[in-house]
Design a protein around this motif. Sequence first.
Motif, PDB file in Angstrom:
ATOM      1  N   THR A  65       0.849  -1.189   0.000  1.00  0.00           N
ATOM      2  CA  THR A  65       0.000   0.000   0.000  1.00  0.00           C
ATOM      3  C   THR A  65       0.886   1.242   0.000  1.00  0.00           C
ATOM      4  N   PRO A  66       0.384   2.372  -0.509  1.00  0.00           N
ATOM      5  CA  PRO A  66       1.172   3.604  -0.463  1.00  0.00           C
ATOM      6  C   PRO A  66       1.588   3.928   0.973  1.00  0.00           C
ATOM      7  N   THR A  67       2.830   4.373   1.136  1.00  0.00           N
ATOM      8  CA  THR A  67       3.344   4.659   2.472  1.00  0.00           C
ATOM      9  C   THR A  67       2.589   5.810   3.118  1.00  0.00           C
ATOM     10  N   ILE A  68       2.167   5.599   4.355  1.00  0.00           N
ATOM     11  CA  ILE A  68       1.578   6.667   5.162  1.00  0.00           C
ATOM     12  C   ILE A  68       2.725   7.452   5.789  1.00  0.00           C
ATOM     13  N   THR A  69       2.806   8.739   5.464  1.00  0.00           N
ATOM     14  CA  THR A  69       3.926   9.566   5.933  1.00  0.00           C
ATOM     15  C   THR A  69       3.561  10.336   7.187  1.00  0.00           C
ATOM     16  N   GLN A  70       4.543  10.458   8.078  1.00  0.00           N
ATOM     17  CA  GLN A  70       4.354  11.173   9.340  1.00  0.00           C
ATOM     18  C   GLN A  70       5.401  12.261   9.551  1.00  0.00           C
ATOM     19  N   PHE A  71       6.156  12.597   8.491  1.00  0.00           N
ATOM     20  CA  PHE A  71       7.236  13.565   8.683  1.00  0.00           C
ATOM     21  C   PHE A  71       6.741  15.003   8.806  1.00  0.00           C
ATOM     22  N   CYS A  72       5.456  15.243   8.565  1.00  0.00           N
ATOM     23  CA  CYS A  72       4.884  16.583   8.780  1.00  0.00           C
ATOM     24  C   CYS A  72       3.996  16.621  10.024  1.00  0.00           C
ATOM     25  N   HIS A  73       4.131  15.635  10.884  1.00  0.00           N
ATOM     26  CA  HIS A  73       3.227  15.509  12.033  1.00  0.00           C
ATOM     27  C   HIS A  73       3.954  15.528  13.374  1.00  0.00           C
ATOM     28  N   GLN A  74       5.152  16.138  13.395  1.00  0.00           N
ATOM     29  CA  GLN A  74       5.919  16.203  14.644  1.00  0.00           C
ATOM     30  C   GLN A  74       6.081  14.804  15.252  1.00  0.00           C
ATOM     31  N   THR A  75       6.337  13.820  14.393  1.00  0.00           N
ATOM     32  CA  THR A  75       6.527  12.434  14.816  1.00  0.00           C
ATOM     33  C   THR A  75       7.918  11.992  14.384  1.00  0.00           C
ATOM     34  N   TRP A  76       8.713  11.540  15.347  1.00  0.00           N
ATOM     35  CA  TRP A  76      10.087  11.137  15.038  1.00  0.00           C
ATOM     36  C   TRP A  76      10.349   9.665  15.337  1.00  0.00           C
ATOM     37  N   GLN A  77       9.393   8.996  15.962  1.00  0.00           N
ATOM     38  CA  GLN A  77       9.555   7.572  16.222  1.00  0.00           C
ATOM     39  C   GLN A  77       8.200   6.887  16.156  1.00  0.00           C
ATOM     40  N   LEU A  78       8.171   5.710  15.550  1.00  0.00           N
ATOM     41  CA  LEU A  78       6.938   4.923  15.507  1.00  0.00           C
ATOM     42  C   LEU A  78       7.275   3.478  15.172  1.00  0.00           C
ATOM     43  N   GLU A  79       6.297   2.607  15.391  1.00  0.00           N
ATOM     44  CA  GLU A  79       6.405   1.214  14.990  1.00  0.00           C
ATOM     45  C   GLU A  79       5.508   0.974  13.785  1.00  0.00           C
ATOM     46  N   SER A  80       5.982   0.139  12.852  1.00  0.00           N
ATOM     47  CA  SER A  80       5.209  -0.137  11.658  1.00  0.00           C
ATOM     48  C   SER A  80       5.584  -1.507  11.104  1.00  0.00           C
ATOM     49  N   THR A  81       4.716  -2.036  10.266  1.00  0.00           N
ATOM     50  CA  THR A  81       4.928  -3.344   9.667  1.00  0.00           C
ATOM     51  C   THR A  81       5.742  -3.232   8.385  1.00  0.00           C
ATOM     52  N   ALA A  82       6.738  -4.087   8.249  1.00  0.00           N
ATOM     53  CA  ALA A  82       7.517  -4.146   7.009  1.00  0.00           C
ATOM     54  C   ALA A  82       6.684  -4.840   5.934  1.00  0.00           C
ATOM     55  N   LEU A  83       6.385  -4.110   4.863  1.00  0.00           N
ATOM     56  CA  LEU A  83       5.568  -4.661   3.776  1.00  0.00           C
ATOM     57  C   LEU A  83       6.404  -5.304   2.685  1.00  0.00           C
ATOM     58  N   LEU A  84       7.629  -4.819   2.520  1.00  0.00           N
ATOM     59  CA  LEU A  84       8.494  -5.327   1.461  1.00  0.00           C
ATOM     60  C   LEU A  84       9.938  -5.232   1.913  1.00  0.00           C
ATOM     61  N   VAL A  85      10.681  -6.308   1.736  1.00  0.00           N
ATOM     62  CA  VAL A  85      12.112  -6.343   2.035  1.00  0.00           C
ATOM     63  C   VAL A  85      12.812  -6.913   0.810  1.00  0.00           C
ATOM     64  N   GLN A  86      13.724  -6.125   0.243  1.00  0.00           N
ATOM     65  CA  GLN A  86      14.362  -6.543  -1.017  1.00  0.00           C
ATOM     66  C   GLN A  86      15.850  -6.244  -0.970  1.00  0.00           C
ATOM     67  N   GLU A  87      16.659  -7.221  -1.399  1.00  0.00           N
ATOM     68  CA  GLU A  87      18.096  -7.019  -1.451  1.00  0.00           C
ATOM     69  C   GLU A  87      18.481  -6.415  -2.794  1.00  0.00           C
ATOM     70  N   SER A  88      19.443  -5.497  -2.746  1.00  0.00           N
ATOM     71  CA  SER A  88      19.970  -4.870  -3.965  1.00  0.00           C
ATOM     72  C   SER A  88      21.453  -4.619  -3.762  1.00  0.00           C
ATOM     73  N   ASP A  89      22.290  -5.376  -4.475  1.00  0.00           N
ATOM     74  CA  ASP A  89      23.742  -5.308  -4.299  1.00  0.00           C
ATOM     75  C   ASP A  89      24.071  -5.555  -2.831  1.00  0.00           C
ATOM     76  N   ASN A  90      24.717  -4.600  -2.184  1.00  0.00           N
ATOM     77  CA  ASN A  90      25.079  -4.770  -0.774  1.00  0.00           C
ATOM     78  C   ASN A  90      24.135  -4.017   0.157  1.00  0.00           C
ATOM     79  N   GLN A  91      22.930  -3.781  -0.320  1.00  0.00           N
ATOM     80  CA  GLN A  91      21.967  -3.030   0.477  1.00  0.00           C
ATOM     81  C   GLN A  91      20.647  -3.786   0.598  1.00  0.00           C
ATOM     82  N   ILE A  92      19.865  -3.361   1.584  1.00  0.00           N
ATOM     83  CA  ILE A  92      18.516  -3.885   1.762  1.00  0.00           C
ATOM     84  C   ILE A  92      17.540  -2.723   1.658  1.00  0.00           C
ATOM     85  N   TYR A  93      16.512  -2.897   0.834  1.00  0.00           N
ATOM     86  CA  TYR A  93      15.436  -1.923   0.741  1.00  0.00           C
ATOM     87  C   TYR A  93      14.290  -2.400   1.634  1.00  0.00           C
TER      88      TYR A  93
END
Length: 288
Positions: free
Chosen positions: A4-32
């Motif tokens: 689902t489209p990401t629900i953003t909280q960066f304009c809501h004075q929120t700096w920490q939260l818990e959320s469910t990982a919807l997608l985990v993908q490896e790319s070269d030496n990184q993880i998305y």
Amino acid sequence: MSITPTITQFCHQTWQLESTALLVQESDNQIYVVTEKTPFHPVSHIWPDHPADRGTLNGVEVEDCLVGAVELESNTLYVGKAIPVKRDEPGWAFVVVHVLAKADLAIEEGQVVTLQVDKEYQDSLSRGHSAGHIAYLALNKVLVEGAYWRKDADRKDPHGYYDFNSYAQETSFVSEDKCLDTYRLGKTLRKRGLNSADVLTDLKTIEEQVNRQINQWLNLDSVIKVECHGECLTDSRYWQCDFNEKSIAEIPCGGTHASSLTEFDEILVTLAQIDAQNIEMHTDVKGK
């Protein structure tokens, strides 16, 4: 998992939260990692003026934060410049992609994770971005009141002044407590009615007048708001502030911002000529 489209909280004075990982993908030496919601602001793949937030995911450093788009039928993730569609394309979900080093974290889709933004760093970018808006509004006003336009301009800024910024801006980059804008005073702008030669001759005088106007506005201690027309990444957001002009300033903007003019002890603009057709506006912030 269903993306689902990401629900953003960066304009809501929120700096920490818990959320469910919807997608985990490896790319070269990184993880998305794409989560259902996030307090992180990603750098835009279209107009990368505002850097990505810093912070952690489950205590591990987020190396970068990017815009992604998932083709829902195939569940394929495209990141940054590789995104092949415009926002709100049917069958696609635009998401925030948290980039981590591959060796740092073992994470699975469906797992609840903790996301924490570096508030001090985000605040410094927010001040720099808001200061950039304030500076260009002041510059627009000074150029009109100083009679640097010889004819009417079709574009007006939120205060009703000729929108020099919109016409001339080539690039804009926000950094910690700073914004750097570059403007081109070329043939097209002269045809639109700007007396470019006079602007270059009077650059230091214009600089002084811009700083004087900014100081007057800062004394108002007005609130700064970000009006969100939806909770998803691609929904429109508008920066708003009342400077006691003809109307409240409202500027489309997807960045993070200061919440009040009281957060600024000083905003100082420096105008510099680069060559015969280009100038820079350095906007530096001294926070309280």
